[in-house]
Write a protein that holds these residues in place. Structure first.
Motif, short mmCIF file in Angstrom:
data_model
loop_
_atom_site.label_atom_id
_atom_site.label_comp_id
_atom_site.label_asym_id
_atom_site.label_seq_id
_atom_site.Cartn_x
_atom_site.Cartn_y
_atom_site.Cartn_z
N LEU A 1 0.70 -1.29 0.21
CA LEU A 1 0.05 0.11 -0.11
C LEU A 1 0.89 1.20 -0.10
O LEU A 1 -0.02 2.96 -0.08
CB LEU A 1 -0.71 -0.03 0.83
CG LEU A 1 -1.76 -1.08 1.19
CD1 LEU A 1 -2.77 -1.31 2.63
CD2 LEU A 1 -2.69 -0.77 -0.02
N GLY A 2 1.84 1.28 0.08
CA GLY A 2 3.32 2.48 0.67
C GLY A 2 2.67 2.50 1.63
O GLY A 2 2.81 4.53 1.05
N ILE A 3 2.76 1.71 2.44
CA ILE A 3 3.06 3.16 3.76
C ILE A 3 3.45 3.08 5.10
O ILE A 3 4.28 1.69 4.94
CB ILE A 3 1.35 2.83 4.33
CG1 ILE A 3 0.44 1.68 4.79
CG2 ILE A 3 -0.07 3.66 3.22
CD1 ILE A 3 -0.47 1.06 5.34
N THR A 4 3.54 3.20 5.59
CA THR A 4 4.67 2.61 7.20
C THR A 4 3.87 2.36 8.30
O THR A 4 3.02 3.58 8.65
CB THR A 4 5.90 3.63 7.61
OG1 THR A 4 5.35 5.20 7.65
CG2 THR A 4 6.94 3.81 6.13
N VAL A 5 3.30 1.32 8.93
CA VAL A 5 2.54 1.19 9.70
C VAL A 5 3.77 0.34 10.84
O VAL A 5 5.05 0.13 10.82
CB VAL A 5 1.75 0.35 9.63
CG1 VAL A 5 0.61 0.43 9.05
CG2 VAL A 5 1.97 -1.25 9.18
N SER A 6 3.15 0.52 12.25
CA SER A 6 3.78 0.01 13.43
C SER A 6 2.68 -1.60 13.67
O SER A 6 1.76 -1.55 13.14
CB SER A 6 3.70 0.15 14.78
OG SER A 6 4.89 1.25 14.88
N ALA B 1 7.50 4.82 10.66
CA ALA B 1 6.48 4.63 11.02
C ALA B 1 6.96 6.23 12.48
O ALA B 1 7.06 5.70 12.62
CB ALA B 1 6.21 3.46 11.74
N GLY B 2 5.49 6.72 12.27
CA GLY B 2 5.42 7.47 12.99
C GLY B 2 5.78 6.87 14.91
O GLY B 2 5.95 6.13 14.82
N CYS B 3 6.92 7.75 15.79
CA CYS B 3 7.16 6.90 16.91
C CYS B 3 6.18 6.77 17.92
O CYS B 3 6.44 5.98 18.92
CB CYS B 3 8.32 8.61 17.89
SG CYS B 3 6.83 9.61 18.31
N MET B 4 4.46 7.15 18.08
CA MET B 4 3.66 7.31 18.58
C MET B 4 2.35 5.62 18.49
O MET B 4 1.72 5.48 18.64
CB MET B 4 2.76 8.61 18.70
CG MET B 4 3.24 9.15 19.95
SD MET B 4 4.19 8.46 21.00
CE MET B 4 2.61 7.99 22.19
N GLY C 1 -0.34 3.10 20.12
CA GLY C 1 -1.71 2.89 19.13
C GLY C 1 -1.21 1.14 18.49
O GLY C 1 -2.61 0.88 18.91
N ALA C 2 -0.67 0.58 17.89
CA ALA C 2 -0.30 -0.39 16.81
C ALA C 2 -0.99 -1.71 18.66
O ALA C 2 -1.66 -2.16 18.21
CB ALA C 2 0.35 -0.83 16.88
#
Length: 142
Positions: A32-37, A56-59, A63-64
Motif C-alpha cells: 500500500l506504500g505506507i509505514t505502520v507499527s 513509522a511515527g514514534c507514537m 497505537g498498534a
C-alpha cells in the motif's frame, strides 16, 4: 537440577505464528506504500510480537499495541467500544503498559473458534488502511 517445564498449551498463539502474522501485515503495508507499527498479543493483551517499520511515527507503537489489546480483551474488532455498564467499559485495562485503544485497526485472532489473541496496526495513513493490513495479517486466524 534446572529442568525446563513448558507452560505453553498447544492451542496458544506461538511466537512463530505471531511473527508470521506481523510479517504479512508489514508486507501489505509495503504494498500500500505506507509505514505502520504492528502488534500481536495473546488473549490477555500481553505482547507476543511487534514490529515498527522504518519511518513509522514514534507514537505508532502505542497505537498498534493499544488496538491489539482492545481487540484481544473484547474478542471484537478494536473499533467496537463496549456499552456503558459492561465490565470492559468500566475497567481500566492495560497490556504492556498501553491502554486499550478503540479505533479501527485491531482484529481478534481465533483458532477453532477460540480467541488466541489479536493483531493491531497503526500508521499515519487512514484507519481503513490500518484495518486492511490487520486483515491480511490475521487471514490465517481471523
Amino acid at each position: 537440577m534446572n529442568a525446563h517445564v513448558s507452560m505453553v498449551d498447544d492451542r496458544d498463539l506461538t511466537l512463530e505464528e505471531a511473527t508470521a502474522i506481523v510479517r504479512r501485515a508489514v508486507t501489505e503495508a509495503c504494498r500500500l506504500g505506507i509505514t505502520v507499527s504492528v502488534a500481536v498479543c495473546g488473549p490477555q493483551g500481553r505482547l507476543v510480537a511487534f514490529s515498527k517499520m522504518d519511518g513509522a511515527g514514534c507514537m505508532s507503537a502505542r497505537g498498534a499495541i493499544g488496538k491489539a489489546v482492545a481487540s484481544a480483551i473484547s474478542g471484537e474488532p478494536s473499533e467496537i467500544m463496549p456499552p456503558p455498564g459492561d465490565d470492559l467499559y468500566c475497567s481500566v485495562v492495560e497490556g504492556e503498559g498501553t491502554a486499550a485503544f478503540h479505533e479501527r485497526g485491531g482484529i481478534p485472532l481465533r483458532r477453532d473458534g477460540t480467541l488466541i489473541g489479536a493483531i493491531g496496526v497503526y500508521g499515519e495513513a487512514s484507519r481503513e488502511q490500518d484495518r486492511a493490513c490487520a486483515t491480511v495479517g490475521a487471514a490465517t486466524y481471523g
